[in-house]
Design a protein around this motif. Structure first.
Motif, PDB file in Angstrom:
ATOM      1  N   LEU A 120       0.995  -1.133  -0.127  1.00 54.62           N
ATOM      2  CA  LEU A 120       0.039   0.088   0.044  1.00 54.62           C
ATOM      3  C   LEU A 120       0.966   1.191   0.141  1.00 54.62           C
ATOM      4  O   LEU A 120       2.016   1.177   0.926  1.00 54.62           O
ATOM      5  CB  LEU A 120      -0.903  -0.098   1.194  1.00 54.62           C
ATOM      6  N   ARG A 137       1.022   5.541   0.219  1.00 52.40           N
ATOM      7  CA  ARG A 137       0.203   6.576   0.662  1.00 52.40           C
ATOM      8  C   ARG A 137       1.068   7.707  -0.178  1.00 52.40           C
ATOM      9  O   ARG A 137       2.161   7.967  -0.240  1.00 52.40           O
ATOM     10  CB  ARG A 137       0.310   6.929   2.054  1.00 52.40           C
ATOM     11  N   ASN A 160      -4.114   6.864  -2.278  1.00 53.45           N
ATOM     12  CA  ASN A 160      -3.724   5.641  -1.644  1.00 53.45           C
ATOM     13  C   ASN A 160      -3.696   4.661  -2.891  1.00 53.45           C
ATOM     14  O   ASN A 160      -4.900   4.539  -3.621  1.00 53.45           O
ATOM     15  CB  ASN A 160      -4.585   5.144  -0.785  1.00 53.45           C
TER      16      ASN A 160
END
Lengths: 75, 75, 75, 75, 75, 75, 75
Positions: free
Chosen positions: E19, E21, E27
Motif C-alpha cells: 500500500l 500513501r 492511496n
C-alpha cells in the motif's frame, strides 16, 4: 538510427508557434526563439490566454522559466 | 553562427526595463543591473504592480531570487 | 538475468497509448514517442481528460515535463 | 571591468538595513551581518512587519534560510 | 553484519502487495515489480483506493514517480 | 580577519535556547545540541508554541529537518 | 572529542519508538529499524495518529520518505 529524445521536439519547433500550459493555471502562446537544458524558453509575440483559450494579455518577448512548465505543444 | 540561448535575452536587457511575473501573483517592474545563472536578478527603481498593472509599491533596488520567477519580459 | 528497472516500462510502451496522472488534477492520454531520464515524455495525439475520464481537450503532440507526473499507466 | 553580479549587492549591504519579502507573506527588516551562497542571511535587530509595513514582532538576531526569500531590498 | 538500509525493504517486497500513501491524498495498492534509487516504483494490478480503503479505480500496471510518495507499506 | 558566515551563528548557539519559525505555521523553541550543513538541527527540551508564543506541546528531544525552517533566532 | 551530528540521534534510536511529524498534518509513531542519508526511515509497528495523538490506523511496517518529515522525536 539514434532514438528520438523529448528535447528534439523543442529543436523542431524553433521559430514555430507553441502553446505552453504552466503550473499556475497559466496558458501562454508564442513563437519559440530559443531554449536550454532546463526547458527555459524564449518566446516572441507571447500572449497570455485564459482557461477558454481567449487572449488575456499581449506579453511581447518573454523568457519563461522551465520549472513552471507542465507541457509544451506545437500549434 | 552560434545558436541563441535563453539567457542571451537577459544579457540584452542589462540597463533596460523589464516586467517580471512571479509565482506568488506578484508582478515587479524595474531596470536590470545584473543577473546570474540561477536567474537571480538585481533591479533598480523596482516597482510592485497589482494584477491590473497599477503601481502598488516603490521598492528601489532589489535582489530578486530566480526560483520565484515565471517569466521575464522586456517592456 | 539483469533485474527489471522502472524505466524499462517506458521503453516497452514506446508507440503505445498511456494514461498519465499529473499533480495538478490533470489526466492526459496519448501515444508515447520518446522519453528521457527526467521522465520528460513526448506524446502524439494527446488528449486531456476530466476526472471521469471524459475528453476535455485535444492537445495534439505535447512535451510533458516529468516533474509533474504522479504515474504513467499503459492502457 | 568585471561585470556586476547579483550577490555583489549583498556584499554592499553588510551592516546596512534591508527589507526582505518572504514566500509565506512574511516581511522582515533588519541589519545584514552575514550571508552565504544559498542566500542564507543573518540579520541583527530583525523585525517582522505586517502587510502594511507596521511592526508585528521584534525578533533580535535571526538566521534566515535563503530558500524562503522572494527579494532583498536595501532600505 | 552489514546494517539494514531502508531500500532493503523494497528489495524484500518485489512481487508482493504494498500500500502506498501519496502526497495528493492518493492511496494506491499493487504488486511491486521493480524500483530504482529515486523510489520510482512499477506496480502490477494497481488499484486506487479512497480514504476509507475502498476501491476507487483499477489502474493495471503503473510507473509511480518516487517524489510523490509519503510511505510504502507491505500488506 | 575571516568574514563571518551565517552558520557561525549556529555554532555560537550550541547549548543555547533558540526559537525556530517553520514553514507550516509552526514555532518551536528548544536548546540546540547539534546541526549540520543542511540546517538539520537537534533540539533538547523542545516545545511547540502557538502563534501567540504560548506552549502548545512539550516535544522533548527532536531532530528537525532543515528544509522546513524559515528562520532560527537565539532567545 | 568529535562534535555530535544530528543523524547521531537516528543512530541512537534504532529499535526505539519515535514520533514523526510530517508535512501533510500527518503524525506517525513506530519503532525505527533503519534509516539513510536522505532521512528515509523504516518503522515497524507503525501507527498513524490524529492531531490529538489518538490512534487513527495501524500501518505495520512502513518505508517513510525523508522529504516529508518535519521532525523526528524519540518517545
Amino acid at each position: 538510427m539514434q532514438q528520438e529524445r523529448p528535447f528534439d521536439l523543442l529543436n523542431r519547433v524553433i521559430s514555430q508557434q507553441v502553446l505552453i500550459r504552466l503550473k499556475n493555471n497559466l496558458n501562454i502562446r508564442g513563437k519559440v526563439t530559443s531554449f536550454d537544458a532546463h526547458m527555459n524558453i524564449v518566446l516572441d509575440n507571447a500572449e497570455e490566454l485564459d482557461a477558454n483559450g481567449e487572449l488575456k494579455a499581449k506579453l511581447g518577448t518573454i523568457l519563461l522559466r522551465g520549472g513552471n512548465i507542465i507541457f509544451v505543444s506545437p500549434v
